[in-house]
Enzyme design. Sequence first.
Site, PDB file in Angstrom:
ATOM      1  N   SER A  60      54.319  32.541  79.978  1.00 27.60           N
ATOM      2  CA  SER A  60      54.939  33.589  79.457  1.00 27.60           C
ATOM      3  C   SER A  60      56.208  33.964  80.226  1.00 27.60           C
ATOM      4  O   SER A  60      56.460  33.362  81.192  1.00 27.60           O
ATOM      5  CB  SER A  60      53.905  34.803  79.822  1.00 27.60           C
ATOM      6  OG  SER A  60      54.584  36.117  79.632  1.00 27.60           O
ATOM      7  N   CYS A  77      38.499  52.926  89.504  1.00 27.88           N
ATOM      8  CA  CYS A  77      37.365  54.081  89.304  1.00 27.88           C
ATOM      9  C   CYS A  77      37.922  55.117  88.270  1.00 27.88           C
ATOM     10  O   CYS A  77      38.959  55.643  88.370  1.00 27.88           O
ATOM     11  CB  CYS A  77      37.340  54.764  90.728  1.00 27.88           C
ATOM     12  SG  CYS A  77      36.790  56.413  90.596  1.00 27.88           S
ATOM     13  N   GLN A  90      50.199  32.427  85.127  1.00 21.14           N
ATOM     14  CA  GLN A  90      50.754  32.783  86.649  1.00 21.14           C
ATOM     15  C   GLN A  90      51.042  31.744  87.285  1.00 21.14           C
ATOM     16  O   GLN A  90      51.493  31.716  88.515  1.00 21.14           O
ATOM     17  CB  GLN A  90      49.188  33.235  87.035  1.00 21.14           C
ATOM     18  CG  GLN A  90      48.817  34.710  86.527  1.00 21.14           C
ATOM     19  CD  GLN A  90      49.694  35.794  87.181  1.00 21.14           C
ATOM     20  OE1 GLN A  90      50.585  35.701  87.844  1.00 21.14           O
ATOM     21  NE2 GLN A  90      49.556  36.948  86.162  1.00 21.14           N
ATOM     22  N   GLY A 115      51.797  36.436  76.415  1.00 18.20           N
ATOM     23  CA  GLY A 115      50.543  35.210  76.934  1.00 18.20           C
ATOM     24  C   GLY A 115      49.256  35.621  76.194  1.00 18.20           C
ATOM     25  O   GLY A 115      48.729  34.403  75.720  1.00 18.20           O
ATOM     26  N   THR A 116      49.068  36.644  75.805  1.00 17.13           N
ATOM     27  CA  THR A 116      48.040  36.895  75.093  1.00 17.13           C
ATOM     28  C   THR A 116      47.644  36.316  73.892  1.00 17.13           C
ATOM     29  O   THR A 116      46.832  35.797  73.378  1.00 17.13           O
ATOM     30  CB  THR A 116      47.473  38.567  74.824  1.00 17.13           C
ATOM     31  OG1 THR A 116      47.483  39.166  76.152  1.00 17.13           O
ATOM     32  CG2 THR A 116      46.419  38.958  73.910  1.00 17.13           C
ATOM     33  N   THR A 160      59.691  36.376  62.033  1.00 16.49           N
ATOM     34  CA  THR A 160      60.873  36.091  62.629  1.00 16.49           C
ATOM     35  C   THR A 160      61.136  36.055  63.983  1.00 16.49           C
ATOM     36  O   THR A 160      60.433  36.858  64.643  1.00 16.49           O
ATOM     37  CB  THR A 160      61.877  37.279  62.011  1.00 16.49           C
ATOM     38  OG1 THR A 160      61.868  37.210  60.544  1.00 16.49           O
ATOM     39  CG2 THR A 160      63.504  37.113  62.568  1.00 16.49           C
ATOM     40  N   HIS A 197      57.868  36.970  81.179  1.00 13.83           N
ATOM     41  CA  HIS A 197      58.203  38.189  82.042  1.00 13.83           C
ATOM     42  C   HIS A 197      57.561  37.940  83.431  1.00 13.83           C
ATOM     43  O   HIS A 197      57.661  38.767  84.374  1.00 13.83           O
ATOM     44  CB  HIS A 197      57.547  39.553  81.379  1.00 13.83           C
ATOM     45  CG  HIS A 197      56.395  39.693  81.418  1.00 13.83           C
ATOM     46  ND1 HIS A 197      55.657  40.744  82.125  1.00 13.83           N
ATOM     47  CD2 HIS A 197      55.292  39.253  80.769  1.00 13.83           C
ATOM     48  CE1 HIS A 197      54.315  40.728  81.868  1.00 13.83           C
ATOM     49  NE2 HIS A 197      54.030  39.608  80.744  1.00 13.83           N
TER      50      HIS A 197
END
Lengths: 126, 385
Positions: free
Chosen positions: B198, B324, B178, B72-73, B236, B200
């Site tokens: 995407s 945190c 999403q 996705g990135t 490829t 996954h």
Amino acid sequence: MRYSPTLIDHFLNPRNAGLMRDPDGVGEEQDAGCGDLARFFLKSARGVVSDVRFQAYGCGPTIAAASAASELITGRALGDVTHLEATEVERAVDGLPEDRKHAADVVARALRAAARACLGGAPEGG
Amino acid sequence: MTRRVYLDHNASTPVHPEVVADMLPYFGEIFGNPSSVHAFGREAREGMDRARERVARFLGASADEIVFTSGGTESDNLAIKGLAYARGRGHFITSRIEHHAVLRACQWLETQGFEVTYLPVDELGMVDPGDVKRAIRPDTIGITIMHANSEVGTIQPIAAIGAIAREHAIPLHVDAVQTFGKVPIDLDAMGIALLSFSGHKIYGPKGVAGLYVRKGTKMVTIQHGGEHERRRRAGTENVAGIVGFGKAVEVRARDMAGEAVRLAALRDRLWDGIRARVPDVKLNGHPTDRLPGTANISYRNVESESVVLGLDLKGIGVSAGSACTSGSVEPSYVLVAMGVALGWAMGAVRHSLGRSTAADDIDYVIESVEPIVKKLRGALPVGAR
């Protein structure tokens, strides 16, 4: 699991959590970065810590470190507690990951402040 | 053994057994390079072509409008930089709650002389199409708005934004990582020029994703090399991954509608159960225009990481809305953009449901979270936050 069994035990079953009426000294510190907060209430008898309660807001390690430290200092001389080191608190939870060292630091600072308050001393750093 | 309940499907999903079965030959007997002209290569290409057809059919697109990427990135980067570099200069419009793949690509463009408007969202995490319209300038060259946010699940009014984009002849890129395979996407009705999706997140393998590029959209590649993917993405192809992705899409086409109804009911069961038992809780995101399997719940005055740790020890996998780390507190930038107060934002926990989630899993989570939050609040300083 990135945390020790001891830490997990203290997180799941915190010892001495809660408020104390009429403490002899209260110490509170907050981590400047992440905002985690620990507050200790101490009662003393003949210069020795006789009872401890704590309140904490933060990630699991901070709560666990506060719980473990509360057991660590019970029965200890107040003068000693004013010198409590973060490394000793960390040892009490069998170590902390690098990015959670602040948990021991904020707890040690709050306990030192509480012990000084019991002894009638000035807050750390003036 | 501790019971295990996985409620982090927005992060990733297990590969569907039917997908694994389809992929396996491509790790063994079908190994050729799909660019090779001999039979070995042709066999690999056939598998890839079939997958491309499946994805295209699912989207109502043509096969040559589908570019396979590594994730996705990459799809987001290719869409945004590909649009920008094809034009050389200009202005982009996006929102403050996009995935980092979009936000940081836009920030990068700013260092290269482009300008970007980051639109605010309302308290439910919704972009106002009116804001999009007002942000358009004569030099606006692209609009990129996500379909649904991964943290809170709010689904954006893409059709309204797409109509505005079309009216001004500005290409609209939608990060649908999403929503793809979870809720319907109509490329034409929504006015979408580019769409990232995407594998996954929909029970396909990791390392494979796609970008839909509407015919006629002016684009350049950002990765140079061979002639792969019609010169839009050199390298490829991940043949086994693409074959699996195609199968995952086919399975979603079959299961999506029924699964959405089932998950929405379980999601509501989770929220109803938690709010009935735990005081001072709040649901983040839009109450109805939301991903069917996503419930982002804030426990006021509790740090989410503690809740995540407590649930992890009960075998439950959820994700924290705040992180945190030593030296800094990081409430979710999405919740901050929505104006969620710090005391609530720090206690945000995301539960994302999926195929394997059953009603008794939800009941187990509800039972487990109640004592954890109670204990954490028991140790809490009054007025700490």
